[in-house]
Design an enzyme around this catalytic site. Sequence first.
Site, PDB file in Angstrom:
ATOM      1  CB  THR A 151      -0.966   0.055   1.254  1.00 24.23           C
ATOM      2  OG1 THR A 151      -0.013  -0.016   2.428  1.00 24.23           O
ATOM      3  CG2 THR A 151      -1.543  -1.173   1.375  1.00 24.23           C
ATOM      4  CD  GLU A 189      -5.210  -1.866   1.341  1.00 19.46           C
ATOM      5  OE1 GLU A 189      -5.426  -1.492   0.250  1.00 19.46           O
ATOM      6  OE2 GLU A 189      -4.868  -1.184   2.281  1.00 19.46           O
ATOM      7  CE  LYS A 198     -16.828  16.424  13.367  1.00 14.26           C
ATOM      8  NZ  LYS A 198     -16.574  15.299  14.094  1.00 14.26           N
ATOM      9  CD1 TRP A 215     -19.223  14.115   8.991  1.00 15.64           C
ATOM     10  CD2 TRP A 215     -16.984  14.632   8.898  1.00 15.64           C
ATOM     11  NE1 TRP A 215     -18.649  13.652   9.885  1.00 15.64           N
ATOM     12  CE2 TRP A 215     -17.269  13.709   9.886  1.00 15.64           C
ATOM     13  CE3 TRP A 215     -15.617  15.133   8.469  1.00 15.64           C
ATOM     14  CZ2 TRP A 215     -16.271  13.299  10.857  1.00 15.64           C
ATOM     15  CZ3 TRP A 215     -14.796  14.749   9.101  1.00 15.64           C
ATOM     16  CH2 TRP A 215     -14.987  13.854  10.469  1.00 15.64           C
TER      17      TRP A 215
HETATM   18  P1  ADP Z   1      -2.783   5.004  -2.596  1.00 19.38           P
HETATM   19  O1  ADP Z   1      -3.945   5.559  -3.259  1.00 19.38           O
HETATM   20  O2  ADP Z   1      -2.967   5.133  -1.263  1.00 19.38           O
HETATM   21  O3  ADP Z   1      -1.773   4.557  -3.288  1.00 19.38           O
HETATM   22  P2  ADP Z   1      -4.453   2.425  -3.554  1.00 19.38           P
HETATM   23  O4  ADP Z   1      -4.002   2.586  -4.806  1.00 19.38           O
HETATM   24  O5  ADP Z   1      -4.807   1.421  -3.094  1.00 19.38           O
HETATM   25  O6  ADP Z   1      -3.358   3.506  -2.688  1.00 19.38           O
HETATM   26  O7  ADP Z   1      -5.850   3.535  -3.679  1.00 19.38           O
HETATM   27  C1  ADP Z   1      -6.914   3.186  -2.806  1.00 19.38           C
HETATM   28  C2  ADP Z   1      -7.793   4.423  -2.879  1.00 19.38           C
HETATM   29  O8  ADP Z   1      -7.840   5.362  -4.086  1.00 19.38           O
HETATM   30  C3  ADP Z   1      -9.036   4.320  -2.274  1.00 19.38           C
HETATM   31  O9  ADP Z   1      -9.062   3.708  -0.924  1.00 19.38           O
HETATM   32  C4  ADP Z   1      -9.566   5.664  -2.490  1.00 19.38           C
HETATM   33  O10 ADP Z   1      -9.607   6.450  -1.373  1.00 19.38           O
HETATM   34  C5  ADP Z   1      -9.070   5.776  -3.730  1.00 19.38           C
HETATM   35  N1  ADP Z   1      -9.978   5.836  -5.029  1.00 19.38           N
HETATM   36  C6  ADP Z   1      -9.797   4.686  -5.848  1.00 19.38           C
HETATM   37  N2  ADP Z   1     -10.646   4.838  -6.820  1.00 19.38           N
HETATM   38  C7  ADP Z   1     -11.522   5.745  -6.566  1.00 19.38           C
HETATM   39  C8  ADP Z   1     -12.584   6.280  -7.151  1.00 19.38           C
HETATM   40  N3  ADP Z   1     -13.483   5.990  -8.211  1.00 19.38           N
HETATM   41  N4  ADP Z   1     -13.133   7.406  -6.492  1.00 19.38           N
HETATM   42  C9  ADP Z   1     -12.619   7.972  -5.379  1.00 19.38           C
HETATM   43  N5  ADP Z   1     -11.593   7.511  -4.884  1.00 19.38           N
HETATM   44  C10 ADP Z   1     -10.988   6.314  -5.218  1.00 19.38           C
END
Ligand code: ADP
Length: 546
Positions: free
Chosen positions: A188, A338, A448, A453
């Site tokens: 991650t 994940e 917040k 929110w």
């Molecule tokens: P990181 O962004 O931390 O590198 P990931 O690639 O696993 O890790 O990203 C997952 C996160 O990206 C999700 O938990 C969410 O917050 C965001 N995300 C993914 N797809 C979307 C979407 N279509 N709209 C909004 N947020 C998204």
Amino acid sequence: MMSNSPMVSTMMPVHLSINHFLERAGLLFGTNEVISRRPDKSYIHHTYADIYKRTRQLAQALTDLGLNKGDRVATLCWNHHVHLESYFGIPAAGGVMHTLNLRLSADEIAWIANDAQDRFLIVDDVLLPLLNQFKDKCRFEHIIVVPFSGQVHTGPELDYESLLSQTDATHFQYADHHEDDPVSMCYTSGTTGKPKGVVYSHRSTVLHTLVGCLGDFWSLKSTDVVFPVTPMFHANSWGIPYGAMMMGAKLVFPGPHLHPEDLLDCMQYAPPSLALGVPTIWMGLIQTYEAALQTQPDRWRLPKGMRSLVGGAAVPEALIRAFDKHGIWIMQGWGMTETSPLCTVSYPKSEFADASEQEKFRRAAMAGAPVPLVDLRIRDDHGHNAAWDGQQVGEIQVRGPFITGSYHQVPVEADKFSDDGWLRTGDVASVDASGFVRITDRTKDLIKSGGEWISSVDLENALMAHPSIAEAAVVAIPDIKWSERPLACVVLKPGAALDTQALANHLQHMGFAKWQLPDRYELLDQIPRTSTGKFYKLKLREMFPA
Ligand code: ADP
């Protein structure tokens, strides 16, 4: 005499395996092509028959070098055919492919490689300067250099092409495995705390691939030309390398060239029918394309009818509309490392057939409905399931056979998994009666203000709907009276001018109440990006502490 023995299935106990995809490609799609763009911008062509042979040679070579079942083989590579070979060759030998994110700092990469206990490394020659910054901190026993720039590698490390050409894989045998055995791992991004390793299995990968390829989602066919701009070093490039191999779709890899001009050039060379990328990349692409239409109208053509899967961050409605004008439909997906990653997709359900144009775009700007095999629920602050009424918001929690149930060598933490074992995503959303998820924010990005929110995503989408705004990101800044208040960082399109009042007027016109409007607007040249190309809100908060 009737027997009392329990009824058993008559099906063969054959384990799900990604090796089957490789075998299929070798058998059925031998003439289909895989094209990669090299560092010097030339293109190198392979057929699936070549890829099949080379992948098995890689697996045999790794075995000959002493790879044991479960050994981690890291990759530090751009998107190209050798990375594809690694996706399949490493697990074929029983190893676990660990994609290292080349955009992280040398120290971060070293920490991750050590945490995963990577034994082997496959690295692009053009990335050796990066490797040299952290190699001494790691314990790679074998480093294999991909001569991606076209020169044979002559250092103490192994040369990928020489290794393959010296290896006879005619009698290669796939490593014995169970469907739950690991095939790959990815960390991650670690925006909160240390990065954590997610380990995918044959089973999770096969099921995720099958679901992704279904008609309402990628709808992948052997006649498709797929352009994965999403990095293969993060979240398995959304699983597309597996899907393409399974269906024999032609692949066009951009290599290290991800600037909008380069992507557009690549699209002229091999016009894709399906392209994948994060919204920031697609924003740059459409702006460059539209600017060129004014000055050099014949320079590029966007492939008509191309489908595009965009996700990884909220996809602004303005972006979807901008591509639609050129006949390209953007399909939004939501997921995370994940979750393999595909969890929801915004697609035209039959019940929307008669919806107005406006409603179709509104839905396209949502995260969409859960894909098969993914259970999804919204938990409110009191631990209750929120109704699917489009109003109640809470944390998205998911469960399924391609969703992680733990992290590599990390004790299960209560803030990551619910008591009954669902993954707590940290994303805040509502779901409507059609099962469509609307993401309000990440928990850590919500603002917040005075006990209420404010959604940064809603403000960003509204700002990016303004014709003079190229990019916008909204973050919380501390406030003595209200606890937090929104600050909007805005990048204007070339030649545009807007003052604070005009921005506030625009947001009010878009329906925001006065108390929701940002207190401050900062004009920037570019919004900083994370290692996966998304808006880097943590950095913005550091830049504007109060
Ligand atoms: P990181 O962004 O931390 O590198 P990931 O690639 O696993 O890790 O990203 C997952 C996160 O990206 C999700 O938990 C969410 O917050 C965001 N995300 C993914 N797809 C979307 C979407 N279509 N709209 C909004 N947020 C998204």
